[in-house]
Design a protein around this motif. Structure first.
Motif, PDB file in Angstrom:
ATOM      1  N   LEU A  25       0.828  -1.209   0.000  1.00  0.00           N
ATOM      2  CA  LEU A  25       0.000   0.000   0.000  1.00  0.00           C
ATOM      3  C   LEU A  25       0.859   1.254   0.000  1.00  0.00           C
ATOM      4  CD1 LEU A  25      -2.713  -1.151   2.547  1.00  0.00           C
ATOM      5  CD2 LEU A  25      -3.109  -0.621   0.135  1.00  0.00           C
ATOM      6  N   ASP A  26       1.913   1.250   0.802  1.00  0.00           N
ATOM      7  CA  ASP A  26       2.796   2.412   0.862  1.00  0.00           C
ATOM      8  C   ASP A  26       3.532   2.650  -0.453  1.00  0.00           C
ATOM      9  OD1 ASP A  26       2.019   2.934   3.448  1.00  0.00           O
ATOM     10  OD2 ASP A  26       3.831   2.101   4.376  1.00  0.00           O
ATOM     11  N   ALA A  27       3.799   1.572  -1.177  1.00  0.00           N
ATOM     12  CA  ALA A  27       4.491   1.686  -2.469  1.00  0.00           C
ATOM     13  C   ALA A  27       3.528   2.020  -3.607  1.00  0.00           C
ATOM     14  CB  ALA A  27       5.225   0.388  -2.786  1.00  0.00           C
ATOM     15  N   HIS A  28       2.225   2.008  -3.336  1.00  0.00           N
ATOM     16  CA  HIS A  28       1.202   2.237  -4.364  1.00  0.00           C
ATOM     17  C   HIS A  28       1.369   1.259  -5.518  1.00  0.00           C
ATOM     18  CE1 HIS A  28      -0.048   5.936  -2.375  1.00  0.00           C
ATOM     19  NE2 HIS A  28       1.238   6.223  -2.237  1.00  0.00           N
ATOM     20  N   ASP A  29       1.757   0.033  -5.204  1.00  0.00           N
ATOM     21  CA  ASP A  29       2.001  -1.004  -6.198  1.00  0.00           C
ATOM     22  C   ASP A  29       0.774  -1.914  -6.264  1.00  0.00           C
ATOM     23  OD1 ASP A  29       2.877  -3.091  -7.790  1.00  0.00           O
ATOM     24  OD2 ASP A  29       4.766  -3.370  -6.703  1.00  0.00           O
ATOM     25  N   VAL A  30      -0.037  -1.725  -7.297  1.00  0.00           N
ATOM     26  CA  VAL A  30      -1.295  -2.465  -7.423  1.00  0.00           C
ATOM     27  C   VAL A  30      -1.037  -3.964  -7.513  1.00  0.00           C
ATOM     28  CG1 VAL A  30      -3.335  -2.809  -8.860  1.00  0.00           C
ATOM     29  CG2 VAL A  30      -2.464  -0.503  -8.463  1.00  0.00           C
ATOM     30  N   ALA A  70       1.453  -5.672  -6.268  1.00  0.00           N
ATOM     31  CA  ALA A  70       1.856  -6.170  -4.951  1.00  0.00           C
ATOM     32  C   ALA A  70       0.665  -6.208  -3.990  1.00  0.00           C
ATOM     33  CB  ALA A  70       2.968  -5.296  -4.385  1.00  0.00           C
ATOM     34  N   ILE A  71      -0.244  -5.229  -4.103  1.00  0.00           N
ATOM     35  CA  ILE A  71      -1.444  -5.224  -3.261  1.00  0.00           C
ATOM     36  C   ILE A  71      -2.293  -6.442  -3.582  1.00  0.00           C
ATOM     37  CG2 ILE A  71      -3.602  -4.024  -2.767  1.00  0.00           C
ATOM     38  CD1 ILE A  71      -2.051  -1.380  -3.289  1.00  0.00           C
ATOM     39  N   GLU A  72      -2.506  -6.690  -4.872  1.00  0.00           N
ATOM     40  CA  GLU A  72      -3.301  -7.854  -5.274  1.00  0.00           C
ATOM     41  C   GLU A  72      -2.647  -9.161  -4.850  1.00  0.00           C
ATOM     42  OE1 GLU A  72      -4.006  -7.428  -9.452  1.00  0.00           O
ATOM     43  OE2 GLU A  72      -5.630  -5.990  -9.137  1.00  0.00           O
ATOM     44  N   ALA A  73      -1.323  -9.196  -4.831  1.00  0.00           N
ATOM     45  CA  ALA A  73      -0.621 -10.410  -4.406  1.00  0.00           C
ATOM     46  C   ALA A  73      -0.693 -10.579  -2.885  1.00  0.00           C
ATOM     47  CB  ALA A  73       0.836 -10.355  -4.859  1.00  0.00           C
ATOM     48  N   ALA A  74      -0.729  -9.478  -2.130  1.00  0.00           N
ATOM     49  CA  ALA A  74      -0.718  -9.549  -0.669  1.00  0.00           C
ATOM     50  C   ALA A  74      -2.093  -9.839  -0.077  1.00  0.00           C
ATOM     51  CB  ALA A  74      -0.172  -8.245  -0.089  1.00  0.00           C
ATOM     52  N   LEU A  75      -3.160  -9.446  -0.770  1.00  0.00           N
ATOM     53  CA  LEU A  75      -4.505  -9.598  -0.206  1.00  0.00           C
ATOM     54  C   LEU A  75      -4.913 -11.050   0.077  1.00  0.00           C
ATOM     55  CD1 LEU A  75      -6.491  -6.780  -1.987  1.00  0.00           C
ATOM     56  CD2 LEU A  75      -5.977  -6.987   0.447  1.00  0.00           C
ATOM     57  N   PRO A  76      -4.661 -12.000  -0.831  1.00  0.00           N
ATOM     58  CA  PRO A  76      -5.063 -13.382  -0.503  1.00  0.00           C
ATOM     59  C   PRO A  76      -4.351 -13.921   0.740  1.00  0.00           C
ATOM     60  CG  PRO A  76      -4.638 -13.176  -2.847  1.00  0.00           C
ATOM     61  CD  PRO A  76      -4.184 -11.899  -2.216  1.00  0.00           C
ATOM     62  N   GLY A  77      -3.072 -13.621   0.882  1.00  0.00           N
ATOM     63  CA  GLY A  77      -2.340 -14.075   2.063  1.00  0.00           C
ATOM     64  C   GLY A  77      -2.874 -13.459   3.340  1.00  0.00           C
ATOM     65  N   PHE A  78      -3.252 -12.186   3.257  1.00  0.00           N
ATOM     66  CA  PHE A  78      -3.832 -11.510   4.411  1.00  0.00           C
ATOM     67  C   PHE A  78      -5.173 -12.158   4.782  1.00  0.00           C
ATOM     68  CE2 PHE A  78      -6.441  -8.124   6.300  1.00  0.00           C
ATOM     69  CZ  PHE A  78      -5.648  -7.819   7.395  1.00  0.00           C
ATOM     70  N   GLY A  79      -6.013 -12.410   3.784  1.00  0.00           N
ATOM     71  CA  GLY A  79      -7.301 -13.041   4.040  1.00  0.00           C
ATOM     72  C   GLY A  79      -7.156 -14.435   4.621  1.00  0.00           C
ATOM     73  N   GLN A  80      -6.199 -15.198   4.105  1.00  0.00           N
ATOM     74  CA  GLN A  80      -5.978 -16.542   4.617  1.00  0.00           C
ATOM     75  C   GLN A  80      -5.465 -16.511   6.053  1.00  0.00           C
ATOM     76  OE1 GLN A  80      -3.295 -18.052   1.689  1.00  0.00           O
ATOM     77  NE2 GLN A  80      -4.911 -18.409   0.169  1.00  0.00           N
ATOM     78  N   SER A  81      -4.621 -15.527   6.373  1.00  0.00           N
ATOM     79  CA  SER A  81      -4.102 -15.459   7.738  1.00  0.00           C
ATOM     80  C   SER A  81      -5.191 -15.053   8.726  1.00  0.00           C
ATOM     81  CB  SER A  81      -2.904 -14.504   7.816  1.00  0.00           C
ATOM     82  OG  SER A  81      -3.291 -13.183   7.519  1.00  0.00           O
ATOM     83  N   VAL A  82      -6.112 -14.185   8.294  1.00  0.00           N
ATOM     84  CA  VAL A  82      -7.245 -13.835   9.158  1.00  0.00           C
ATOM     85  C   VAL A  82      -8.147 -15.050   9.351  1.00  0.00           C
ATOM     86  CG1 VAL A  82      -9.330 -12.424   9.307  1.00  0.00           C
ATOM     87  CG2 VAL A  82      -7.181 -11.377   8.600  1.00  0.00           C
TER      88      VAL A  82
END
Length: 105
Positions: A20-25, A27-39
């Motif tokens: 998010l800080d890098a404004h890299d779409v 990277a954001i799309e790649a990070a979201l599934p991992g975040f959802g799975q960890s939650v």
């Protein structure tokens, strides 16, 4: 509570915040599934007794998740402002509010 799940949440939150800080779409799309799975992994019951350091790691995980939430809200507000300005510039007053305000507030 599963300590491994908490550690995964911390790592995925850090990855999402960096994207998010890098404004890299991408990277954001790649990070979201991992975040959802960890939650989702936090919702499953863990085995064993919690260790004394678990509360500190949970506090860190919650702070990181809140930081990611704040960034997402900020970026979505900025995007909506830009959309509204473009609509005004195009003379499309039918699809933009007369003043800025966050929906739901």
């Amino acid at each position: 509570m599963n300590e491994i799940a908490v550690d995964r949440l911390i790592r995925s939150s850090e990855a999402l915040i960096a994207a998010l800080d890098a404004h890299d779409v991408d990277a954001i799309e790649a990070a979201l599934p991992g975040f959802g799975q960890s939650v989702a992994a936090l919702k499953s019951p863990g085995g064993g007794l919690p260790t004394p350091g678990l509360k500190a790691r949970l506090d860190k995980a919650l702070a990181l998740a809140d930081a990611a939430r704040a960034r997402i809200r900020y970026l979505s507000d900025r995007t909506q402002q830009r959309i509204d300005m473009l609509a005004v510039a195009a003379g499309r007053f039918d699809c933009t509010p007369a003043t800025y305000g966050r929906p739901g507030r």
